[in-house]
Motif scaffolding. Structure first.
Motif, PDB file in Angstrom:
ATOM      1  N   ALA A 112     -10.317  19.988  -4.976  1.00  0.00           N
ATOM      2  CA  ALA A 112     -11.115  18.932  -4.338  1.00  0.00           C
ATOM      3  C   ALA A 112     -11.134  19.102  -2.827  1.00  0.00           C
ATOM      4  N   HIS A 113      -9.985  19.446  -2.248  1.00  0.00           N
ATOM      5  CA  HIS A 113      -9.897  19.636  -0.796  1.00  0.00           C
ATOM      6  C   HIS A 113     -10.819  20.783  -0.350  1.00  0.00           C
ATOM      7  N   THR A 114     -10.845  21.841  -1.117  1.00  0.00           N
ATOM      8  CA  THR A 114     -11.690  22.994  -0.800  1.00  0.00           C
ATOM      9  C   THR A 114     -13.169  22.636  -0.885  1.00  0.00           C
ATOM     10  N   TRP A 115     -13.577  22.002  -1.989  1.00  0.00           N
ATOM     11  CA  TRP A 115     -14.992  21.662  -2.172  1.00  0.00           C
ATOM     12  C   TRP A 115     -15.456  20.625  -1.148  1.00  0.00           C
ATOM     13  N   LEU A 116     -14.614  19.658  -0.866  1.00  0.00           N
ATOM     14  CA  LEU A 116     -14.996  18.643   0.123  1.00  0.00           C
ATOM     15  C   LEU A 116     -15.031  19.224   1.536  1.00  0.00           C
ATOM     16  N   ALA A 117     -14.197  20.234   1.802  1.00  0.00           N
ATOM     17  CA  ALA A 117     -14.254  20.911   3.101  1.00  0.00           C
ATOM     18  C   ALA A 117     -15.598  21.621   3.263  1.00  0.00           C
ATOM     19  N   MET A 118     -16.083  22.228   2.192  1.00  0.00           N
ATOM     20  CA  MET A 118     -17.400  22.871   2.251  1.00  0.00           C
ATOM     21  C   MET A 118     -18.501  21.831   2.458  1.00  0.00           C
ATOM     22  N   LEU A 119     -18.384  20.692   1.781  1.00  0.00           N
ATOM     23  CA  LEU A 119     -19.362  19.621   1.969  1.00  0.00           C
ATOM     24  C   LEU A 119     -19.308  19.079   3.391  1.00  0.00           C
ATOM     25  N   LEU A 120     -18.106  18.965   3.946  1.00  0.00           N
ATOM     26  CA  LEU A 120     -17.960  18.523   5.333  1.00  0.00           C
ATOM     27  C   LEU A 120     -18.624  19.515   6.281  1.00  0.00           C
ATOM     28  N   PHE A 121     -18.459  20.799   6.028  1.00  0.00           N
ATOM     29  CA  PHE A 121     -19.079  21.812   6.875  1.00  0.00           C
ATOM     30  C   PHE A 121     -20.604  21.722   6.810  1.00  0.00           C
ATOM     31  N   VAL A 122     -21.153  21.555   5.622  1.00  0.00           N
ATOM     32  CA  VAL A 122     -22.609  21.421   5.458  1.00  0.00           C
ATOM     33  C   VAL A 122     -23.093  20.140   6.152  1.00  0.00           C
ATOM     34  N   THR A 123     -22.344  19.060   6.011  1.00  0.00           N
ATOM     35  CA  THR A 123     -22.706  17.797   6.661  1.00  0.00           C
ATOM     36  C   THR A 123     -22.670  17.949   8.172  1.00  0.00           C
ATOM     37  N   PHE A 124     -21.656  18.646   8.672  1.00  0.00           N
ATOM     38  CA  PHE A 124     -21.560  18.905  10.109  1.00  0.00           C
ATOM     39  C   PHE A 124     -22.765  19.711  10.590  1.00  0.00           C
ATOM     40  N   LEU A 125     -23.137  20.761   9.857  1.00  0.00           N
ATOM     41  CA  LEU A 125     -24.288  21.571  10.249  1.00  0.00           C
ATOM     42  C   LEU A 125     -25.572  20.744  10.242  1.00  0.00           C
ATOM     43  N   CYS A 137     -33.155   6.885   6.216  1.00  0.00           N
ATOM     44  CA  CYS A 137     -32.222   6.891   5.077  1.00  0.00           C
ATOM     45  C   CYS A 137     -31.280   8.082   5.169  1.00  0.00           C
ATOM     46  N   LEU A 138     -31.822   9.238   5.518  1.00  0.00           N
ATOM     47  CA  LEU A 138     -31.006  10.442   5.635  1.00  0.00           C
ATOM     48  C   LEU A 138     -29.994  10.294   6.768  1.00  0.00           C
ATOM     49  N   ALA A 139     -30.412   9.711   7.895  1.00  0.00           N
ATOM     50  CA  ALA A 139     -29.502   9.513   9.029  1.00  0.00           C
ATOM     51  C   ALA A 139     -28.357   8.581   8.642  1.00  0.00           C
ATOM     52  N   HIS A 140     -28.685   7.440   8.042  1.00  0.00           N
ATOM     53  CA  HIS A 140     -27.638   6.490   7.656  1.00  0.00           C
ATOM     54  C   HIS A 140     -26.739   7.066   6.559  1.00  0.00           C
ATOM     55  N   GLY A 141     -27.348   7.727   5.585  1.00  0.00           N
ATOM     56  CA  GLY A 141     -26.567   8.313   4.496  1.00  0.00           C
ATOM     57  C   GLY A 141     -25.634   9.411   4.970  1.00  0.00           C
ATOM     58  N   SER A 142     -26.134  10.273   5.866  1.00  0.00           N
ATOM     59  CA  SER A 142     -25.289  11.375   6.345  1.00  0.00           C
ATOM     60  C   SER A 142     -24.154  10.860   7.222  1.00  0.00           C
ATOM     61  N   HIS A 143     -24.412   9.808   8.003  1.00  0.00           N
ATOM     62  CA  HIS A 143     -23.322   9.225   8.798  1.00  0.00           C
ATOM     63  C   HIS A 143     -22.262   8.608   7.887  1.00  0.00           C
ATOM     64  N   GLY A 144     -22.708   7.901   6.855  1.00  0.00           N
ATOM     65  CA  GLY A 144     -21.756   7.332   5.902  1.00  0.00           C
ATOM     66  C   GLY A 144     -20.936   8.410   5.220  1.00  0.00           C
ATOM     67  N   LEU A 145     -21.607   9.497   4.814  1.00  0.00           N
ATOM     68  CA  LEU A 145     -20.911  10.613   4.177  1.00  0.00           C
ATOM     69  C   LEU A 145     -19.918  11.258   5.143  1.00  0.00           C
ATOM     70  N   PHE A 146     -20.320  11.404   6.395  1.00  0.00           N
ATOM     71  CA  PHE A 146     -19.434  11.981   7.409  1.00  0.00           C
ATOM     72  C   PHE A 146     -18.159  11.154   7.547  1.00  0.00           C
ATOM     73  N   TYR A 147     -18.310   9.844   7.705  1.00  0.00           N
ATOM     74  CA  TYR A 147     -17.137   8.967   7.834  1.00  0.00           C
ATOM     75  C   TYR A 147     -16.262   9.055   6.583  1.00  0.00           C
ATOM     76  N   LEU A 148     -16.880   9.038   5.413  1.00  0.00           N
ATOM     77  CA  LEU A 148     -16.131   9.110   4.162  1.00  0.00           C
ATOM     78  C   LEU A 148     -15.341  10.416   4.066  1.00  0.00           C
ATOM     79  N   LEU A 149     -15.985  11.523   4.402  1.00  0.00           N
ATOM     80  CA  LEU A 149     -15.296  12.817   4.339  1.00  0.00           C
ATOM     81  C   LEU A 149     -14.181  12.924   5.365  1.00  0.00           C
ATOM     82  N   LEU A 150     -14.431  12.422   6.575  1.00  0.00           N
ATOM     83  CA  LEU A 150     -13.393  12.480   7.613  1.00  0.00           C
ATOM     84  C   LEU A 150     -12.189  11.615   7.253  1.00  0.00           C
TER      85      LEU A 150
END
Length: 193
Positions: free
Chosen positions: A140-153, A84-97
């Motif tokens: 929003a751009h700033t907060w989502l950039a931080m979320l993208l960084f955490v998702t990347f890590l 679930c975490l793998a699928h969810g994080s990939h979905g979040l990654f695509y959404l953020l990108l």
């Protein structure tokens, strides 16, 4: 993708490894833009804008590749919560990108700033000018950039876990393709007795 295939397709691997350094560069350029007010700031902005649009185009292509080339299955012994975490994080990654460049473009449009791609090419505004909308989108751009960084890590940590600790083929499925075997070559047979 063939049933039982253990590796991502060549187009999927190509776009993954093409986008990885672009996303990392974009994150560091974004931090640099916020942290400096020197002449370097304008240079970073000049790189950040077209790079964001390039990532937007690449993520659209990558989603098409993902739909047309199914990924290999996760290991059967992988716990359900990790799946679930793998699928969810990939979905979040695509959404953020996808969302980050659109929000950046919208933010600039709302602020009345042109989006310069290169000499002679500016993108059209996609939202009306509005200081209030600009302020909201900037946050929003700033907060989502931080979320993208955490998702990347998290993605990087999971890749290292699968590649170095579990060694279950998840990392190698994206790191390299299947080795081809030449079926036209006949096996060597010992005929001495």
């Amino acid at each position: 993708m063939k049933a039982g295939q253990a590796h991502f397709s060549l187009p999927a691997r190509f776009f993954h490894w093409l986008m990885a350094p672009l996303v990392v560069a974009m994150l560091f350029i974004g931090v640099g833009m916020v942290a400096t007010v020197s002449r370097l700031h304008l240079t970073l902005i000049a790189i950040h804008r077209p790079l964001g649009i390039a990532i937007l185009v690449l993520v659209v292509v990558r989603v098409i590749v993902r739909i047309t080339h199914r990924p290999p299955p996760l290991p059967s012994d992988m716990p359900g919560w990790q799946r679930c975490l793998a699928h969810g994080s990939h979905g979040l990654f695509y959404l953020l990108l996808f969302a980050m460049p659109l929000i950046g473009w919208s933010m600039l449009s709302a602020g009345g700033f042109p989006v310069h791609m290169f000499a002679g090419l500016d993108l059209p505004p996609i939202v009306p000018q509005s200081p209030r909308l600009y302020a909201f989108l900037r946050g929003a751009h700033t907060w989502l950039a931080m979320l993208l960084f955490v998702t990347f890590l998290g993605h990087l940590a999971a890749a290292m876990f699968h590649g170095l600790i579990r060694r279950d083929g998840v990392f190698s499925s994206m790191a390299r393709g299947q080795r081809r075997t030449n079926s036209a070559v006949e096996p060597v047979v010992d005929r001495r007795g």
